[in-house]
Design a protein around this motif. Structure first.
Motif: not given
Length: 262
Positions: A91-114
């Motif tokens: 909706q915010q056009g991150v990949r189109s209007k803003r021509k941006s790459h996106i990276f999204a990692g996934q934390v396993p169940k039971g773990e945390r980023w911090v």
């Protein structure tokens, strides 16, 4: 008649959920699924997506997204579909209007980023988590791959809830890597405010948030400002833990973010 009136809202709700699910399913296929072995033979899963149109020789920004607790698992989808992130990016056009790459990692169940408890009113930076360590490794590979044409001066960090903690943690560990950050209803190590004082930061939190106290964001903003920084802070009146909704709908935020250059 009364039974029909009762059923109509239910049918509308089910149709809306079905439509939302189908939209997510369609969008997720436009993100490349990646997997890499990590410690103890567990996989670190992540998805990436390039701008919709790229010109050879031109450099493009990269948004690193840190998902919340609801996105954990092993499906390599929840990190984008949880909390409506993938729809907001479209909706915010991150990949189109803003021509941006996106990276999204996934934390396993039971773990945390911090590895800290969210009920704490403060914490000192712990040892880097396995998920953050692997995310950094894969982000570096993505940025360094010439075919991706990533602009190293326009790498942004954004995350919500558990990922809000991840965002503060990431920029404090790599203050010279990120050009700007948007931590949403998270918290960090306020003793390290000086390390990130030069990074453009816009933090968001709901004033009625009972899951992660608003003081966590307030304390971080104060620490950055006391160190000479000029971080922005939006505390949403009447909003609970879902202050990401306000971020998703703020054109001003997205314009601000993509105008930053280190």
């Amino acid at each position: 008649m009364s039974r029909l009136l009762f059923l109509c809202p239910m049918i509308a709700c089910l149709f809306s959920i079905h439509l939302y699910s189908n939209t997510n399913d369609k969008l997720i296929t436009t993100y490349a699924a990646q997997s890499v072995k990590k410690e103890q033979n567990k996989n670190f899963l992540y998805r990436t997506s390039a701008p919709t149109k790229m010109v050879k020789g031109k450099k493009y920004p990269l948004l690193v997204f840190f998902h919340g607790a609801g996105g954990r698992g092993q499906d390599n989808q929840g990190q984008l579909t949880d909390a409506g992130a993938i729809l907001a990016f479209e909706q915010q056009g991150v990949r189109s209007k803003r021509k941006s790459h996106i990276f999204a990692g996934q934390v396993p169940k039971g773990e945390r980023w911090v590895d800290v408890h969210w009920s704490l009113l403060g914490h000192r930076m712990p040892k880097i988590s396995n998920s953050m360590k692997m995310a950094f490794k894969e982000i570096d590979s993505y940025v360094q791959n010439p075919k991706n044409q990533v602009d190293p001066n326009r790498i942004y960090a954004m995350g919500l809830s558990m990922g809000g903690y991840g965002t503060w943690d990431a920029i404090q560990r790599r203050p010279d890597f990120f050009a700007a950050a948007v931590p949403i209803c998270g918290g960090g190590d306020k003793s390290l405010g000086g390390k990130i004082s030069k990074i453009p930061i816009w933090a968001w939190h709901g004033d009625k948030d009972t899951v992660i106290k608003p003081s966590r964001s307030r304390d971080m903003i104060q620490a950055v400002k006391e160190a000479g920084g000029s971080a922005k802070y939006s505390e949403i009146k009447g909003r609970g833990h879902n202050s990401w909704v306000d971020v998703w709908n703020s054109a001003e935020l997205w314009d601000w973010l993509y105008s930053q250059n280190s």
